[in-house]
Design a protein around this motif. Structure first.
Motif, PDB file in Angstrom:
ATOM      1  N   ASP A 333       0.808  -1.211   0.000  1.00 59.27           N
ATOM      2  CA  ASP A 333       0.000   0.000   0.000  1.00 59.27           C
ATOM      3  C   ASP A 333       0.845   1.268   0.000  1.00 59.27           C
ATOM      4  OD1 ASP A 333      -2.460  -1.441   0.217  1.00 59.27           O
ATOM      5  OD2 ASP A 333      -2.036  -1.741   2.350  1.00 59.27           O
ATOM      6  N   ILE A 334       2.146   1.134   0.236  1.00 60.34           N
ATOM      7  CA  ILE A 334       3.018   2.303   0.407  1.00 60.34           C
ATOM      8  C   ILE A 334       3.259   2.986  -0.932  1.00 60.34           C
ATOM      9  CG2 ILE A 334       5.334   3.054   1.090  1.00 60.34           C
ATOM     10  CD1 ILE A 334       5.297   0.743   3.149  1.00 60.34           C
ATOM     11  N   LEU A 335       3.035   4.289  -0.951  1.00 64.01           N
ATOM     12  CA  LEU A 335       3.230   5.104  -2.144  1.00 64.01           C
ATOM     13  C   LEU A 335       4.703   5.477  -2.310  1.00 64.01           C
ATOM     14  CD1 LEU A 335       1.342   6.320  -4.310  1.00 64.01           C
ATOM     15  CD2 LEU A 335       1.176   8.365  -2.873  1.00 64.01           C
ATOM     16  N   SER A 336       5.317   5.924  -1.219  1.00 63.44           N
ATOM     17  CA  SER A 336       6.726   6.309  -1.222  1.00 63.44           C
ATOM     18  C   SER A 336       7.204   6.411   0.217  1.00 63.44           C
ATOM     19  CB  SER A 336       6.925   7.665  -1.935  1.00 63.44           C
ATOM     20  OG  SER A 336       6.204   8.682  -1.269  1.00 63.44           O
ATOM     21  N   THR A 337       8.477   6.655   0.397  1.00 59.90           N
ATOM     22  CA  THR A 337       9.059   6.842   1.720  1.00 59.90           C
ATOM     23  C   THR A 337      10.020   8.033   1.659  1.00 59.90           C
ATOM     24  OG1 THR A 337      11.044   5.481   1.394  1.00 59.90           O
ATOM     25  CG2 THR A 337       9.028   4.325   2.037  1.00 59.90           C
ATOM     26  N   PHE A 338      10.360   8.572   2.801  1.00 61.77           N
ATOM     27  CA  PHE A 338      11.453   9.542   2.857  1.00 61.77           C
ATOM     28  C   PHE A 338      12.065   9.542   4.248  1.00 61.77           C
ATOM     29  CE2 PHE A 338       7.746  12.017   4.088  1.00 61.77           C
ATOM     30  CZ  PHE A 338       8.188  12.846   5.102  1.00 61.77           C
ATOM     31  N   SER A 339      13.346   9.880   4.313  1.00 60.91           N
ATOM     32  CA  SER A 339      14.089   9.876   5.573  1.00 60.91           C
ATOM     33  C   SER A 339      14.938  11.134   5.647  1.00 60.91           C
ATOM     34  CB  SER A 339      15.001   8.644   5.665  1.00 60.91           C
ATOM     35  OG  SER A 339      14.257   7.447   5.567  1.00 60.91           O
ATOM     36  N   LEU A 476      10.894  16.489  -6.382  1.00 60.58           N
ATOM     37  CA  LEU A 476      10.953  16.134  -4.964  1.00 60.58           C
ATOM     38  C   LEU A 476      10.926  17.334  -4.032  1.00 60.58           C
ATOM     39  CD1 LEU A 476      13.652  13.299  -5.091  1.00 60.58           C
ATOM     40  CD2 LEU A 476      11.160  13.041  -4.991  1.00 60.58           C
ATOM     41  N   ARG A 477      11.231  18.542  -4.543  1.00 56.69           N
ATOM     42  CA  ARG A 477      11.315  19.700  -3.647  1.00 56.69           C
ATOM     43  C   ARG A 477      10.433  20.874  -4.079  1.00 56.69           C
ATOM     44  NH1 ARG A 477      16.030  17.032  -3.418  1.00 56.69           N
ATOM     45  NH2 ARG A 477      16.859  17.950  -5.336  1.00 56.69           N
ATOM     46  N   ARG A 478      10.558  21.378  -5.325  1.00 55.40           N
ATOM     47  CA  ARG A 478       9.674  22.486  -5.718  1.00 55.40           C
ATOM     48  C   ARG A 478       8.228  22.018  -5.727  1.00 55.40           C
ATOM     49  NH1 ARG A 478      14.210  23.441  -5.295  1.00 55.40           N
ATOM     50  NH2 ARG A 478      15.506  24.907  -6.453  1.00 55.40           N
ATOM     51  N   THR A 479       7.988  20.876  -6.319  1.00 58.59           N
ATOM     52  CA  THR A 479       6.726  20.162  -6.143  1.00 58.59           C
ATOM     53  C   THR A 479       7.094  18.852  -5.444  1.00 58.59           C
ATOM     54  OG1 THR A 479       6.791  18.804  -8.152  1.00 58.59           O
ATOM     55  CG2 THR A 479       5.991  21.074  -8.374  1.00 58.59           C
ATOM     56  N   HIS A 480       6.101  18.074  -5.073  1.00 55.20           N
ATOM     57  CA  HIS A 480       6.385  16.790  -4.411  1.00 55.20           C
ATOM     58  C   HIS A 480       5.751  15.630  -5.161  1.00 55.20           C
ATOM     59  CE1 HIS A 480       7.988  19.006  -0.983  1.00 55.20           C
ATOM     60  NE2 HIS A 480       6.893  19.749  -1.011  1.00 55.20           N
ATOM     61  N   ILE A 481       5.527  15.813  -6.461  1.00 56.39           N
ATOM     62  CA  ILE A 481       4.787  14.766  -7.164  1.00 56.39           C
ATOM     63  C   ILE A 481       5.574  13.460  -7.228  1.00 56.39           C
ATOM     64  CG2 ILE A 481       3.442  16.446  -8.467  1.00 56.39           C
ATOM     65  CD1 ILE A 481       5.074  15.654 -10.941  1.00 56.39           C
ATOM     66  N   LEU A 483       6.863  12.142  -4.700  1.00 58.14           N
ATOM     67  CA  LEU A 483       6.457  11.447  -3.477  1.00 58.14           C
ATOM     68  C   LEU A 483       4.972  11.109  -3.485  1.00 58.14           C
ATOM     69  CD1 LEU A 483       8.267  13.659  -0.784  1.00 58.14           C
ATOM     70  CD2 LEU A 483       8.948  11.381  -1.544  1.00 58.14           C
ATOM     71  N   LEU A 484       4.194  11.922  -4.168  1.00 53.91           N
ATOM     72  CA  LEU A 484       2.738  11.841  -4.056  1.00 53.91           C
ATOM     73  C   LEU A 484       2.076  11.024  -5.153  1.00 53.91           C
ATOM     74  CD1 LEU A 484       2.126  15.604  -3.187  1.00 53.91           C
ATOM     75  CD2 LEU A 484       2.407  13.694  -1.597  1.00 53.91           C
ATOM     76  N   ILE A 519      15.132   8.347 -11.373  1.00 55.39           N
ATOM     77  CA  ILE A 519      14.500   7.062 -11.064  1.00 55.39           C
ATOM     78  C   ILE A 519      15.413   6.218 -10.168  1.00 55.39           C
ATOM     79  CG2 ILE A 519      13.770   4.858 -12.054  1.00 55.39           C
ATOM     80  CD1 ILE A 519      11.693   7.095 -12.281  1.00 55.39           C
ATOM     81  N   MET A 520      16.703   6.268 -10.427  1.00 56.47           N
ATOM     82  CA  MET A 520      17.645   5.527  -9.578  1.00 56.47           C
ATOM     83  C   MET A 520      17.617   6.066  -8.145  1.00 56.47           C
ATOM     84  SD  MET A 520      21.749   4.932 -10.093  1.00 56.47           S
ATOM     85  CE  MET A 520      21.458   4.190 -11.715  1.00 56.47           C
ATOM     86  N   LEU A 521      17.612   7.398  -8.003  1.00 56.21           N
ATOM     87  CA  LEU A 521      17.544   8.021  -6.679  1.00 56.21           C
ATOM     88  C   LEU A 521      16.238   7.665  -5.985  1.00 56.21           C
ATOM     89  CD1 LEU A 521      18.611  10.077  -4.558  1.00 56.21           C
ATOM     90  CD2 LEU A 521      17.406  11.853  -5.853  1.00 56.21           C
ATOM     91  N   TRP A 522      15.132   7.724  -6.711  1.00 52.21           N
ATOM     92  CA  TRP A 522      13.826   7.416  -6.130  1.00 52.21           C
ATOM     93  C   TRP A 522      13.786   5.979  -5.609  1.00 52.21           C
ATOM     94  CZ3 TRP A 522       9.635   4.156  -6.724  1.00 52.21           C
ATOM     95  CH2 TRP A 522       8.446   4.565  -6.122  1.00 52.21           C
ATOM     96  N   ASN A 523      14.294   5.051  -6.409  1.00 53.00           N
ATOM     97  CA  ASN A 523      14.300   3.649  -5.989  1.00 53.00           C
ATOM     98  C   ASN A 523      15.196   3.402  -4.779  1.00 53.00           C
ATOM     99  OD1 ASN A 523      12.491   2.372  -7.843  1.00 53.00           O
ATOM    100  ND2 ASN A 523      14.013   2.553  -9.447  1.00 53.00           N
ATOM    101  N   GLN A 524      16.315   4.121  -4.701  1.00 56.79           N
ATOM    102  CA  GLN A 524      17.255   3.926  -3.613  1.00 56.79           C
ATOM    103  C   GLN A 524      16.812   4.573  -2.304  1.00 56.79           C
ATOM    104  OE1 GLN A 524      20.917   5.489  -5.471  1.00 56.79           O
ATOM    105  NE2 GLN A 524      21.791   3.453  -5.216  1.00 56.79           N
ATOM    106  N   CYS A 525      16.227   5.780  -2.400  1.00 56.93           N
ATOM    107  CA  CYS A 525      16.038   6.593  -1.197  1.00 56.93           C
ATOM    108  C   CYS A 525      14.597   7.033  -0.935  1.00 56.93           C
ATOM    109  CB  CYS A 525      16.921   7.843  -1.277  1.00 56.93           C
ATOM    110  SG  CYS A 525      18.681   7.488  -1.494  1.00 56.93           S
ATOM    111  N   TYR A 526      13.687   6.800  -1.867  1.00 59.81           N
ATOM    112  CA  TYR A 526      12.320   7.284  -1.684  1.00 59.81           C
ATOM    113  C   TYR A 526      11.271   6.185  -1.851  1.00 59.81           C
ATOM    114  CZ  TYR A 526      14.260  11.971  -1.639  1.00 59.81           C
ATOM    115  OH  TYR A 526      14.973  13.100  -1.299  1.00 59.81           O
TER     116      TYR A 526
END
Length: 530
Positions: A333-339, A476-481, A483-484, A519-526
């Motif tokens: 069910d998880i859409l994304s993560t962030f730390s 990831l920062r100016r918009t958050h799409i 993550l969303l 996409i690589m960053l998103w898969n690794q960290c988000y």
């Protein structure tokens, strides 16, 4: 303000003597930058990556007093935080928004209801406004239908606030630029420059975007500020190997709103260790957080940004499913993560959750490090820092009392049909750029992106005017799409490409490289750990 070519112009303006040079483009540096420029100082802010790249885009999105700090007897931190929450609600009412918290109390909690009520009374006393209470038994089902009723003793409520953290940074920087300050991103401080007496008088910076040209520049200022948060000790290595920062990782899960449909936030005690975790509605999703763990140095070498571990995923799912058992949330069910990393001043506390969030200013050879603190108290931190260094610079103006952000003045173009609520939302995000945004935008681009609040018009405006150098800056920062939307907004790749190439002039090769890295960053960290 920061359209195509702005950075080259900024680089050419660096060759001057500055009253203040700030290293770090998160909320702490941005707050100092805005205040210093408002006071008439000639001020420069340098950021190694993108603005809000670090902790300030990966916070828990809360402007809050920190109810859990009272449990650790951190009354001063709580008082300051509640006071600052009230100030931010007043001066940024369209960006910092009130948020109701529900606090269920269960028999297995180690804190009884009366202690929670006492804490909430202190909380409200600090804020000089009563804003807490207890739901009557007959109202609990109506307000909290998904809540686990087994062993439930009481349900309390209180108020805090929520914010788009990265937009707060951008708006704060924008105000500083309007006051005459200069900012530049993707500029790395290679070393500090000292005079013969050992006082720091400048920095050597390396342009991260010089495409192999190794472009450097020496810049000098009356006072140099280290506002790099979790990475403060990296610059302090010029003087000492003694570390003052304890990096604590806070990880979060984001779910589509339909998976956990809540209208108010929830503060919960985790069944395994009694730590506070929360569920908050944010940008038409639900965020579950946060963990509180030491972040080892080897983790920073492992991936480009902080990331969630599988243990943290399990911990947060266990906590939320205990209180909302009927929903049965799972990894799928998880859409994304962030730390994000919290820059805690090391006090020797063994338990990360008991570490103080107080800030501290350290002066070393004319080099000032501001460490600790939290997003909520960024204005107070800025004031304390400027007061501390006032003997180093001549302040042309007195500090002005901060007033409410003025209601936006705008003339809605006849081609647009936008509600008043939407105008208020946009004004909080865009400030004085609102009119230019409305005049520039196309009616057909005011449709929402997926289930988010963000419009395609905002995405285009960010690409055009908000200093975008890389794709993750935008998504990831100016918009958050990123993550969303599902899979980091992968299904909108073509439309995003069309906008980016039109506004930033990227060719196909540049676009493919940026999309691949994103996409690589998103898969690794988000997203979920592999």
């Amino acid at each position: 303000m920061w359209n195509r070519g702005w950075r080259e112009l900024a680089w050419d303006q660096l060759d001057q003597k500055w009253d203040m040079i700030i290293i770090g483009g998160g909320i702490t540096g941005a707050g100092i930058f805005r205040l210093a420029s408002q006071l008439g100082l000639k001020v420069l802010l340098i950021e190694k990556h993108d603005f809000a790249y670090g902790t300030s885009s990966k916070s828990s999105k809360l402007v809050h007093g920190g109810l859990r700090y009272l449990k650790n007897y951190q009354f001063k931190v709580t008082y300051e935080s509640v006071q600052e929450r009230q100030r931010l609600l007043k001066i940024d009412p369209n960006l910092v928004l009130p948020l109701v918290f529900v606090l269920p109390v269960y028999k297995y909690y180690d804190i009884p209801t009366w202690k929670f009520e006492l804490a909430l009374a202190i909380y409200d006393f600090f804020g000089r406004k009563r804003a807490h209470g207890k739901f009557a038994n007959q109202d609990i089902e109506k307000c909290c239908p998904q809540l686990n009723k087994t062993d439930l003793t009481d349900v309390l409520f209180y108020h805090d606030a929520v914010v788009d953290d990265a937009r707060l940074v951008l708006c704060t920087l924008r105000k500083g630029v309007e006051n005459g300050g200069l900012v530049i991103n993707y500029a790395y401080v290679q070393k500090l420059i000292s005079n013969r007496k050992g006082k720091v008088i400048g920095v050597l910076i390396n342009d991260q975007e010089s495409l192999g040209k190794n472009r450097y520049k020496e810049i000098f200022g009356s006072v140099i500020i280290n506002a790099t948060g979790p990475w403060s000790d990296d610059l302090r290595k010029h003087f000492t190997n003694q570390k003052i920062i304890r990096k604590l990782r806070g990880s979060h899960l984001i779910f589509p709103k339909n998976k956990l449909p809540i209208e108010q936030a929830y503060l919960l005690n985790h069944p395994s260790d009694g730590r506070s975790i929360f569920a908050i509605p944010w940008e038409n999703t639900t965020i579950i957080g946060t963990t509180d763990l030491d972040h080892p140095e080897e983790y920073e070498r492992l991936k480009p940004e902080p990331f969630i571990t599988i243990e943290e995923v399990d911990y947060l799912l266990t906590g939320i499913n205990t209180v909302f058992p009927q929903i049965k949330l799972s990894e799928k069910d998880i859409l994304s993560t962030f730390s994000g990393l919290r820059p805690i001043v090391n006090s020797g506390s063994v338990d990360p959750s008991k570490a103080s969030r107080a800030h501290k200013i350290i002066a070393e050879h004319g080099f000032y490090t501001i460490a600790g603190g939290k997003l909520t108290t960024y204005l107070r931190m800025a004031e304390d820092l400027v007061k501390r260094v006032s003997h180093e610079v001549s302040l042309p103006h007195k500090a002005k009392k901060q007033i409410c952000t003025e209601k936006p003045t705008y003339q809605l173009p006849s081609k647009l049909n936008i509600s008043k609520d939407e105008i208020m939302r946009l004004s909080g995000r865009l400030g004085n750029d609102l009119q230019a945004f409305l005049s520039h935008s196309k009616p057909e681009e005011f449709s929402k992106i997926d289930n988010t609040n963000t419009t395609w018009a905002e995405l285009r405006w960010s690409a055009l005017e908000e200093g975008i150098l890389h794709l993750d800056d935008l998504l990831l920062r100016r918009t958050h799409i990123g993550l969303l939307c599902e899979n980091g907004a992968k299904k909108y790749q073509k439309r995003i490409q069309t906008i980016i190439q039109a506004e930033l002039g990227w060719d196909n090769f540049k676009w493919k490289e940026e999309w691949k890295k994103y996409i690589m960053l998103w898969n690794q960290c988000y997203y979920l750990p592999s």
